[in-house]
Motif scaffolding. Structure first.
Motif, PDB file in Angstrom:
ATOM      1  N   ILE A 186      -9.158   6.710  10.458  1.00  0.00           N
ATOM      2  CA  ILE A 186      -9.942   6.623   9.222  1.00  0.00           C
ATOM      3  C   ILE A 186      -9.031   6.354   8.026  1.00  0.00           C
ATOM      4  O   ILE A 186      -9.313   5.495   7.184  1.00  0.00           O
ATOM      5  CB  ILE A 186     -10.733   7.924   9.010  1.00  0.00           C
ATOM      6  CG1 ILE A 186     -11.802   8.087  10.089  1.00  0.00           C
ATOM      7  CG2 ILE A 186     -11.367   7.949   7.611  1.00  0.00           C
ATOM      8  CD1 ILE A 186     -12.462   9.459  10.106  1.00  0.00           C
ATOM      9  N   ALA A 187      -7.921   7.090   7.953  1.00  0.00           N
ATOM     10  CA  ALA A 187      -7.012   6.971   6.811  1.00  0.00           C
ATOM     11  C   ALA A 187      -6.415   5.574   6.722  1.00  0.00           C
ATOM     12  O   ALA A 187      -6.333   4.989   5.630  1.00  0.00           O
ATOM     13  CB  ALA A 187      -5.909   8.017   6.916  1.00  0.00           C
ATOM     14  N   LEU A 188      -5.987   5.025   7.832  1.00  0.00           N
ATOM     15  CA  LEU A 188      -5.385   3.692   7.828  1.00  0.00           C
ATOM     16  C   LEU A 188      -6.405   2.631   7.440  1.00  0.00           C
ATOM     17  O   LEU A 188      -6.122   1.765   6.596  1.00  0.00           O
ATOM     18  CB  LEU A 188      -4.796   3.379   9.204  1.00  0.00           C
ATOM     19  CG  LEU A 188      -3.509   4.112   9.560  1.00  0.00           C
ATOM     20  CD1 LEU A 188      -3.189   3.958  11.044  1.00  0.00           C
ATOM     21  CD2 LEU A 188      -2.343   3.606   8.717  1.00  0.00           C
ATOM     22  N   VAL A 197      -5.287  10.885   0.840  1.00  0.00           N
ATOM     23  CA  VAL A 197      -6.094  11.356   1.962  1.00  0.00           C
ATOM     24  C   VAL A 197      -6.168  12.878   1.930  1.00  0.00           C
ATOM     25  O   VAL A 197      -5.155  13.555   1.723  1.00  0.00           O
ATOM     26  CB  VAL A 197      -5.506  10.885   3.310  1.00  0.00           C
ATOM     27  CG1 VAL A 197      -6.407  11.301   4.468  1.00  0.00           C
ATOM     28  CG2 VAL A 197      -5.294   9.380   3.303  1.00  0.00           C
ATOM     29  N   TYR A 198      -7.373  13.416   2.173  1.00  0.00           N
ATOM     30  CA  TYR A 198      -7.587  14.861   2.157  1.00  0.00           C
ATOM     31  C   TYR A 198      -8.071  15.321   3.536  1.00  0.00           C
ATOM     32  O   TYR A 198      -9.273  15.531   3.741  1.00  0.00           O
ATOM     33  CB  TYR A 198      -8.631  15.234   1.105  1.00  0.00           C
ATOM     34  CG  TYR A 198      -8.330  14.742  -0.282  1.00  0.00           C
ATOM     35  CD1 TYR A 198      -7.634  15.531  -1.197  1.00  0.00           C
ATOM     36  CD2 TYR A 198      -8.762  13.482  -0.706  1.00  0.00           C
ATOM     37  CE1 TYR A 198      -7.372  15.078  -2.489  1.00  0.00           C
ATOM     38  CE2 TYR A 198      -8.513  13.026  -1.986  1.00  0.00           C
ATOM     39  CZ  TYR A 198      -7.816  13.822  -2.870  1.00  0.00           C
ATOM     40  OH  TYR A 198      -7.553  13.365  -4.146  1.00  0.00           O
ATOM     41  N   GLN A 234      -9.366   1.956  -0.735  1.00  0.00           N
ATOM     42  CA  GLN A 234     -10.165   3.058  -1.252  1.00  0.00           C
ATOM     43  C   GLN A 234      -9.250   4.089  -1.901  1.00  0.00           C
ATOM     44  O   GLN A 234      -8.221   4.447  -1.332  1.00  0.00           O
ATOM     45  CB  GLN A 234     -10.983   3.687  -0.130  1.00  0.00           C
ATOM     46  CG  GLN A 234     -12.038   2.767   0.448  1.00  0.00           C
ATOM     47  CD  GLN A 234     -12.960   3.464   1.437  1.00  0.00           C
ATOM     48  OE1 GLN A 234     -13.073   4.685   1.440  1.00  0.00           O
ATOM     49  NE2 GLN A 234     -13.615   2.688   2.287  1.00  0.00           N
ATOM     50  N   PRO A 235      -9.598   4.610  -3.061  1.00  0.00           N
ATOM     51  CA  PRO A 235      -8.708   5.544  -3.762  1.00  0.00           C
ATOM     52  C   PRO A 235      -8.627   6.919  -3.120  1.00  0.00           C
ATOM     53  O   PRO A 235      -7.543   7.490  -2.976  1.00  0.00           O
ATOM     54  CB  PRO A 235      -9.312   5.625  -5.167  1.00  0.00           C
ATOM     55  CG  PRO A 235     -10.741   5.229  -4.995  1.00  0.00           C
ATOM     56  CD  PRO A 235     -10.765   4.244  -3.863  1.00  0.00           C
ATOM     57  N   THR A 236      -9.764   7.511  -2.752  1.00  0.00           N
ATOM     58  CA  THR A 236      -9.790   8.844  -2.157  1.00  0.00           C
ATOM     59  C   THR A 236     -10.451   8.788  -0.793  1.00  0.00           C
ATOM     60  O   THR A 236     -11.496   8.145  -0.624  1.00  0.00           O
ATOM     61  CB  THR A 236     -10.548   9.839  -3.058  1.00  0.00           C
ATOM     62  OG1 THR A 236     -11.881   9.368  -3.258  1.00  0.00           O
ATOM     63  CG2 THR A 236      -9.854   9.973  -4.408  1.00  0.00           C
ATOM     64  N   TYR A 291       0.821  -1.203   0.000  1.00  0.00           N
ATOM     65  CA  TYR A 291       0.000   0.000   0.000  1.00  0.00           C
ATOM     66  C   TYR A 291       0.862   1.263   0.000  1.00  0.00           C
ATOM     67  O   TYR A 291       1.937   1.294   0.597  1.00  0.00           O
ATOM     68  CB  TYR A 291      -0.904   0.036   1.240  1.00  0.00           C
ATOM     69  CG  TYR A 291      -1.713  -1.221   1.439  1.00  0.00           C
ATOM     70  CD1 TYR A 291      -3.004  -1.333   0.916  1.00  0.00           C
ATOM     71  CD2 TYR A 291      -1.182  -2.306   2.140  1.00  0.00           C
ATOM     72  CE1 TYR A 291      -3.749  -2.502   1.094  1.00  0.00           C
ATOM     73  CE2 TYR A 291      -1.920  -3.471   2.319  1.00  0.00           C
ATOM     74  CZ  TYR A 291      -3.200  -3.558   1.790  1.00  0.00           C
ATOM     75  OH  TYR A 291      -3.915  -4.711   1.965  1.00  0.00           O
ATOM     76  N   ILE A 292       0.337   2.301  -0.658  1.00  0.00           N
ATOM     77  CA  ILE A 292       0.896   3.646  -0.554  1.00  0.00           C
ATOM     78  C   ILE A 292      -0.232   4.568  -0.116  1.00  0.00           C
ATOM     79  O   ILE A 292      -1.323   4.563  -0.711  1.00  0.00           O
ATOM     80  CB  ILE A 292       1.458   4.147  -1.896  1.00  0.00           C
ATOM     81  CG1 ILE A 292       2.664   3.314  -2.334  1.00  0.00           C
ATOM     82  CG2 ILE A 292       1.855   5.627  -1.791  1.00  0.00           C
ATOM     83  CD1 ILE A 292       3.186   3.682  -3.722  1.00  0.00           C
ATOM     84  N   MET A 293       0.023   5.342   0.941  1.00  0.00           N
ATOM     85  CA  MET A 293      -0.910   6.379   1.377  1.00  0.00           C
ATOM     86  C   MET A 293      -0.224   7.729   1.257  1.00  0.00           C
ATOM     87  O   MET A 293       0.804   7.962   1.890  1.00  0.00           O
ATOM     88  CB  MET A 293      -1.357   6.166   2.828  1.00  0.00           C
ATOM     89  CG  MET A 293      -2.320   7.249   3.331  1.00  0.00           C
ATOM     90  SD  MET A 293      -2.295   7.433   5.138  1.00  0.00           S
ATOM     91  CE  MET A 293      -2.921   5.840   5.666  1.00  0.00           C
ATOM     92  N   ASN A 294      -0.771   8.610   0.433  1.00  0.00           N
ATOM     93  CA  ASN A 294      -0.232   9.949   0.284  1.00  0.00           C
ATOM     94  C   ASN A 294      -1.168  10.964   0.938  1.00  0.00           C
ATOM     95  O   ASN A 294      -2.382  10.931   0.703  1.00  0.00           O
ATOM     96  CB  ASN A 294      -0.042  10.289  -1.199  1.00  0.00           C
ATOM     97  CG  ASN A 294       1.072   9.475  -1.833  1.00  0.00           C
ATOM     98  OD1 ASN A 294       2.020   9.078  -1.165  1.00  0.00           O
ATOM     99  ND2 ASN A 294       0.956   9.220  -3.127  1.00  0.00           N
TER     100      ASN A 294
END
Length: 267
Positions: A216-218, A181-182, A225-227, A134-137
């Motif tokens: 939530i992000a993790l 993540v926004y 989920q993409p966004t 996984y990559i989370m930006n």
């Protein structure tokens, strides 16, 4: 190379990055923390080892130094198996463009854009060796509209958004999932707290704790989920702002952001 799997987190010494480290460790995952020298990262690492029984490695260097970045990341991928990258490191600020130093502008671009893209590029071949990775930006709600008195910051976050979604499509069909993540407003330190408070009730709309945002992000990143927009009010705000004409939206947001200027450190 160690057979253990690690999550690599940038900007891990404080704020949201620190919270990611805590929650990842509590989930039983080993972690590699990257942060600037001189912070409390090593103290955090010792605490997580003692409390969670995971392995924690710390690398302290400036991500905007491309030579240091390549050296340390090449060392890391030779010695540790990474299956989760969290690109969290970032910097911003509020000031009129004419009053913003060249050094600050360069720092935002170098850290938010260049180092994030280079780090991701270096790690992709390594991440693809795993059956699932996984990559989370970390982008920002600011990515959705230009903002006066920030100018470079929302542009950098829009880059992260575009980069992440394009990369996700490019990697479709592989075992590597990319999410972006926004987050909305976050009170990560005294400076950001003063800026949020300066906007009154409007500034607190969508305000979530770092604990909640990280959780939530993790969870949603692991669900591929993409966004990810943490918080109902932030999702509602995004929907409503999407209806407004760009000119009106830009004026409304910029008017509120201008109130932050007296509470922002020198840039």
């Amino acid at each position: 190379m160690s057979e253990l799997h690690y999550t690599l987190i940038t900007g891990a010494s404080s704020g949201l990055g620190r919270e990611f480290a805590i929650q990842v460790a509590k989930a039983g995952r080993n972690i590699i923390l990257i942060a600037l020298p001189g912070g409390a990262t090593r103290l955090l690492a010792r605490s997580l080892v003692a409390e969670c029984g995971v392995d924690v490695k710390v690398f302290e260097f400036d991500l905007t130094d491309s030579i240091e970045l390549r050296y340390h990341i090449n060392y890391i991928i030779q010695h540790y198996r990474i299956d989760f990258l969290i690109n969290n490191a970032g910097v911003g600020g509020t000031s009129a463009m004419i009053n913003t130093s060249l050094e600050r502008i360069d720092q935002i671009i170098q850290l938010n854009v260049r180092s994030m893209a280079l780090l991701t590029h270096l790690l992709i071949p390594h991440l693809l060796k795993n059956e699932r990775s996984y990559i989370m930006n970390i982008s920002s709600m600011a990515a959705f509209t230009p903002i006066a008195y920030k100018t470079v910051y929302p542009a950098s976050k829009a880059f992260i958004s575009s980069f992440s979604l394009g990369l996700r499509e490019e990697l479709a069909g592989t075992g590597l999932s990319v999410s972006v993540v926004y987050p909305g407003p976050i009170m990560t330190n005294s400076n950001t707290t003063r800026r949020v408070i300066s906007q009154g009730r409007k500034g607190k709309i969508g305000l979530l704790s770092t604990t909640r945002i990280a959780s939530i992000a993790l969870r949603r990143t692991l669900q591929q989920q993409p966004t990810i927009i943490p918080g109902f009010m932030n999702r509602l705000n995004h929907l409503l702002m999407g209806i407004l004409p760009m000119r009106l939206k830009l004026r409304i947001v910029s008017r509120e952001v201008k109130k932050e200027i007296p509470y922002t450190f020198s840039v």
